[in-house]
Scaffold this motif. Structure first.
Motif, PDB file in Angstrom:
ATOM      1  N   THR A 748       0.327  -8.916   8.710  1.00 30.12           N
ATOM      2  CA  THR A 748       1.673  -8.499   8.312  1.00 30.12           C
ATOM      3  C   THR A 748       2.031  -9.185   7.005  1.00 30.12           C
ATOM      4  OG1 THR A 748       2.836 -10.315   9.430  1.00 30.12           O
ATOM      5  CG2 THR A 748       2.459  -8.319  10.716  1.00 30.12           C
ATOM      6  N   ARG A 749       2.800  -8.463   6.215  1.00 30.82           N
ATOM      7  CA  ARG A 749       3.345  -9.062   4.988  1.00 30.82           C
ATOM      8  C   ARG A 749       4.740  -8.536   4.775  1.00 30.82           C
ATOM      9  NH1 ARG A 749      -0.652  -9.160  -0.077  1.00 30.82           N
ATOM     10  NH2 ARG A 749      -0.393 -11.389  -0.257  1.00 30.82           N
ATOM     11  N   GLN A 750       5.568  -9.360   4.163  1.00 29.75           N
ATOM     12  CA  GLN A 750       6.947  -8.958   3.946  1.00 29.75           C
ATOM     13  C   GLN A 750       7.078  -8.065   2.715  1.00 29.75           C
ATOM     14  OE1 GLN A 750       9.907 -11.987   3.115  1.00 29.75           O
ATOM     15  NE2 GLN A 750      11.392 -10.910   4.363  1.00 29.75           N
ATOM     16  N   TYR A 751       7.843  -7.018   2.897  1.00 32.57           N
ATOM     17  CA  TYR A 751       8.187  -6.101   1.809  1.00 32.57           C
ATOM     18  C   TYR A 751       9.374  -6.755   1.104  1.00 32.57           C
ATOM     19  CZ  TYR A 751      10.255  -1.608   0.137  1.00 32.57           C
ATOM     20  OH  TYR A 751      10.820  -0.599  -0.590  1.00 32.57           O
ATOM     21  N   THR A 752       9.093  -7.370  -0.062  1.00 26.04           N
ATOM     22  CA  THR A 752      10.088  -8.288  -0.639  1.00 26.04           C
ATOM     23  C   THR A 752      10.989  -7.682  -1.707  1.00 26.04           C
ATOM     24  OG1 THR A 752       8.440  -9.043  -2.218  1.00 26.04           O
ATOM     25  CG2 THR A 752       8.719 -10.368  -0.228  1.00 26.04           C
TER      26      THR A 752
END
Length: 860
Positions: A748-752
């Motif tokens: 998972t990665r944050q949509y920043t």
DNA sequence: GAGGATACCTAG
DNA sequence: TTAGCTAGGTATCCTC
């Protein structure tokens, strides 16, 4: 009458401003107190003779002008200067004339302090604080929804520890998606509204409102139509009169959606009176940039989602995942594509839909109450005097400024206006940057017997010890007695004048110590409040440094912030030097630390600082056999010696003892910590910065690394670790979208930021784009799950939504997982033991045997 | 292939 | 017109 202040605003009576305080009293009544007689004012830097000119020019706005003497906001000054205190008839007069006044006088102060805040600060009142009011009559104002309405001129703060019992209403809406698309208020109606109450409302814990008529019978209210349902919703708000309105993502989705739907329906001729605020105003929201802000006057709008994001580190914050991780509860679910079907049904499916909706509001309430999510914020409001809603919506700035404003006032100092965008931009561009903390390079590899010491509240204590403050910063001629920081900042010593910020910090520190002392004898109820209070005090203590280096702060001072960090860097280096070159060794004899080496035996323990970050030092004890008690003795002894060399209240303390530790790099290490508990000595692994604590690695990585660390730290079984990794790699080779292990591959990665603002493609961004084509919208701030598919395209292009991969049974790039997710992190840990990538792949034997390597490592 | 830019997340 | 701070590691892509 005594009540606790929840919220505040102002209105008019006979064209004069009237402050309204909303709250709840000890017997459970909601209260609105109207305070007459307080007037808005601000300051201008100008000589007394300017008063007449300004008065004449702005006579419709200005009630009076008094010449006063005040200090300017930043700098040490011997003398105050001439200013004008300009009092106006109407709070709205301030923005109306301030720009023109500034043009005439050059500098203006405190023109952007909200009238309600000005009133509270000037009268020693604050958010969630208790107030004692002498009622001068009750008010017959049908607009105000509070149960008790009183008028007063005099409201005084009262010191009461406990909080009033608040009424919570959690709610959640279900919209009808059209053809499986994301619902938009223009086309998708709200079909269900679920509400959960604490305390119960008319004997009910929950109510589900259904926006149609149905023949189904059960525990819900049929409202005939969406309009009827919305009317009923606002009726319940009025009757239940909640202090806290809770939801999951409610401030960004549910509340704006309800507002929009009400407007759309009313335009079509519906008559929904959407009154929600205690001031009698309808529910509304504002969009500032891409953030929506909800305020319901007199009540607190709490969105659980951002609070969870701040408080807990989760891989995903969907309601489903948060409930599972934090409450251990399953969320009920209905596939979006089938919703229409469920809604049209009047039997079991509708019944399921209703229960699914009910669960969502229950969960929002559970988060708030079980995790005690707002206790900390209530304590922060009380300690800083800021309104609760402002703290929930904003950050540390408001709280720090609130505390500073109160003290500045007492010392005849004025506060600048908040800088505009340009000014804060300039502050950045001045070239100088704020240098931060020192991180000592770690001695890499496996070590035994490490004592960890750290400074208690390092930055605040540096500010106190060295009198670092805006008000002590030397800006003019050099006084006699000054403190020079390594960054070049010069501050007058406390013999000349005690800084305002150090005084505030001392007060916070004192109160924290007192609060913690009280906790020891308090009952369970009080303990909760006291604990939240001491935590709030700690947060505030640590907020001042960050604030001083924040370019958008009213009181931004690179000199002050830089003085703090430069002294911090000097301090940790000095501490290391003191331990290694001054203390050098600790001699233990008969279970005690011996001061001097008398030459007759004792255990000599050499000291070496092997790591340190900002406010901590990791001291390697150069002796193979060290017990916990010995380590504690040594730790305390070092801490005491170092503390003695420092200016109060700076203090180094023993934090913990690591039996073994492995350091990979700065900010990346794992410790086997020994702790003393009631059941005896306990060991546990503490990991910092490595893959196991990072959310951008898949679960197979984190689990593997956890096990490897365990084998190495607890049992020194390097060969077993190698075997484990080999097995993991073999298992990965056979994974496909249907395997049980598939979930373990999800990253998972944050949509920043907005998609357009990315300069480089990112895997999660390509997933967002793919999802969008399938009608699924992602929002900035979401964490995006994905897996890497096999294929020849570039890495970022091969990221895909896990649900989609499962549905389509797409092929996984197992090599990526082996070569990029498993091998590098494992290698970083095991390479020090002679393990190579080839061995992990199963091609070669480790040359150095475990025991041999151990021996080498532990030789001195 | 080295090294810089970009992005993310964490330590403190 | 949203928002405490800096230090630092690692992965990936891009440029030379």
């Amino acid at each position: 009458m005594i009540f606790q202040i929840l919220d505040a605003d102002y209105t008019y009576s006979d064209k004069k401003p009237v402050v309204r305080l909303y709250g709840r009293d000890g017997s459970g009544n909601s209260v609105c107190c109207m305070v007459h007689g307080f007037e808005p004012y601000f300051y201008a830097k100008a000589p007394p003779e300017m008063a007449g000119i300004l008065q004449e020019k702005f006579k419709e706005h200005i009630k009076k002008i008094e010449p006063v003497l005040r200090f300017e906001p930043i700098g040490y000054f011997k003398n105050k200067i001439s200013m004008l205190k300009i009092t106006l008839f109407d709070p709205k007069g301030v923005p109306a004339i301030r720009d023109e006044v500034r043009k005439i006088v050059g500098e203006i102060y405190e023109t952007d302090i909200l009238f309600r805040n000005r009133y509270m600060v000037d009268n020693g009142l604050g958010g969630m604080g208790w107030a004692n009011v002498e009622s001068e009559g009750t008010l017959n104002d049908n607009e105000v929804l509070s149960a008790v309405k009183i008028i007063s001129k005099n409201v005084v703060p009262v010191d009461i520890l406990k909080n009033a019992s608040l009424r919570h209403l959690a709610f959640d809406i279900e919209c009808l998606p059209l053809n499986g698309a994301m619902p938009v208020p223009e086309t998708s109606p709200i079909i269900l509204m679920s509400l959960a109450f604490a305390p119960e409302f008319n004997g009910k814990k929950t109510i589900v409102l259904v926006g149609k008529n149905t023949t189904l019978e059960g525990d819900f209210e049929s409202c005939g139509s969406e309009e009827g349902m919305l009317r009923r919703f606002f009726e319940i708000i009025k009757d239940f009169d909640p202090d806290i309105l809770v939801g999951y993502n409610s401030n960004s989705f549910d509340i704006p959606y309800v507002v929009d739907r009400v407007n759309i329906l009313n335009k079509k001729g519906a008559r929904i009176d959407s009154i929600a605020g205690r001031d009698g105003r309808t529910l509304y929201y504002r969009k500032i940039g891409n953030v929506t802000r909800v305020s319901v006057m007199g009540r607190i709008a709490v969105d659980v989602l951002p609070l969870l994001r701040k408080e807990f580190s989760l891989k995903q914050y969907t309601l489903r995942n948060s409930a599972k991780e934090l409450l251990g509860t399953e969320k009920l679910d209905i596939p979006i594509l089938e919703m229409e079907d469920y809604w049209k049904d009047n039997g079991e499916k509708l019944s399921k839909f209703i229960e699914y909706a009910r669960r969502d509001s229950e969960l929002a309430l559970l988060f708030l109450l079980k995790l005690r999510l707002i206790d900390k914020y209530i304590a922060l409001a009380r300690v800083s005097g800021t309104l609760l809603q402002d703290i929930l919506d904003g950050g540390q700035t408001q709280m720090v400024e609130n505390l500073i404003l109160r003290e500045y006032m007492k010392h005849d100092r004025v506060l600048p206006v908040r800088p505009t965008g340009e000014v804060s931009g300039e502050r950045y561009d001045e070239g100088e940057e704020l240098a931060g903390a020192e991180v000592l390079p770690p001695k890499k590899g496996l070590l035994e017997n490490i004592v960890i010491l750290d400074y208690k509240s390092l930055y605040p204590t540096i500010m106190m010890a060295h009198n670092l403050c805006y008000t002590t910063e030397v800006v003019g001629e050099m006084p006699e007695d000054v403190i020079k920081a390594p960054n070049g900042g010069i501050f007058v010593s406390r013999n000349i004048v005690k800084g305002i910020v150090p005084s505030i910090l001392e007060d916070l520190l004192d109160r924290r110590q007192q609060t913690r002392a009280k906790m020891k004898t308090a009952d369970e109820d009080e303990k909760g409040v006291l604990d939240a209070t001491q935590l709030a005090l700690k947060i505030l203590l640590n907020s001042f440094y960050g604030y001083s280096g924040y370019t958008r702060a009213r009181l931004y001072s690179l000199t002050l912030a830089g003085a703090v960090t430069s002294l911090g860097r000097e301090n940790i280096l000095h501490t290391k030097d003191l331990i290694e070159n001054d203390i050098k060794e600790i001699i233990l004899k008969g279970g005690k630390v011996t001061g001097k080496d008398d030459g007759i035996g004792g255990k000599h323990i050499g000291l070496s600082v092997v790591y340190g970050d900002t406010d901590s030092v990791f001291v390697h004890l150069l002796d193979k056999e060290i017990t916990f008690d010995e380590a504690q003795l040594v730790g305390n002894s070092i801490a005491n010696t170092v503390t003695e060399s420092l200016v109060k209240p700076m203090e180094l303390v023993f934090d913990s003892f690591a039996k073994r530790a492995i350091f990979l790099a700065k900010k990346r290490y794992a410790l086997l910590v020994q702790e003393k508990t009631a059941e005896g000595l306990k060991e546990k692994i503490k990991v910092k910065g490595m893959e196991t604590v990072r959310r951008d690695w898949c679960e197979i990585t984190t689990k593997t690394i956890e096990k490897v660390l365990e084998l190495v730290l607890k049992e020194a079984k390097v060969d077993d670790a190698v075997l484990l990794v080999k097995n993991t790699i073999n298992a990965i080779k056979t994974i496909d979208a249907n395997s049980a292990m598939f979930e373990g591959l999800i990253l998972t990665r944050q949509y920043t930021k907005k998609v357009e603002s990315y300069k480089n493609k990112q895997p999660h961004i390509t997933v967002i784009e793919k999802l969008q084509k399938r009608g699924i919208i992602s929002n900035v701030g979401d964490r995006i799950p994905f897996v890497i598919l096999a294929g020849n395209a570039m890495f970022v292009e091969r990221a895909e939504d896990p649900e989609y991969v499962k549905k389509k049974n797409l092929p996984i790039d197992v090599d990526y997982y082996i070569n990029k997710q498993i091998l590098p992190p494992v290698e970083r840990i095991l390479s020090d033991f002679g393990v190579t990538r080839e061995m992990l792949r199963g091609m070669g034997e480790r040359k150095v045997h475990t025991e041999t390597k151990q021996k080498q490592l532990f030789e001195f």
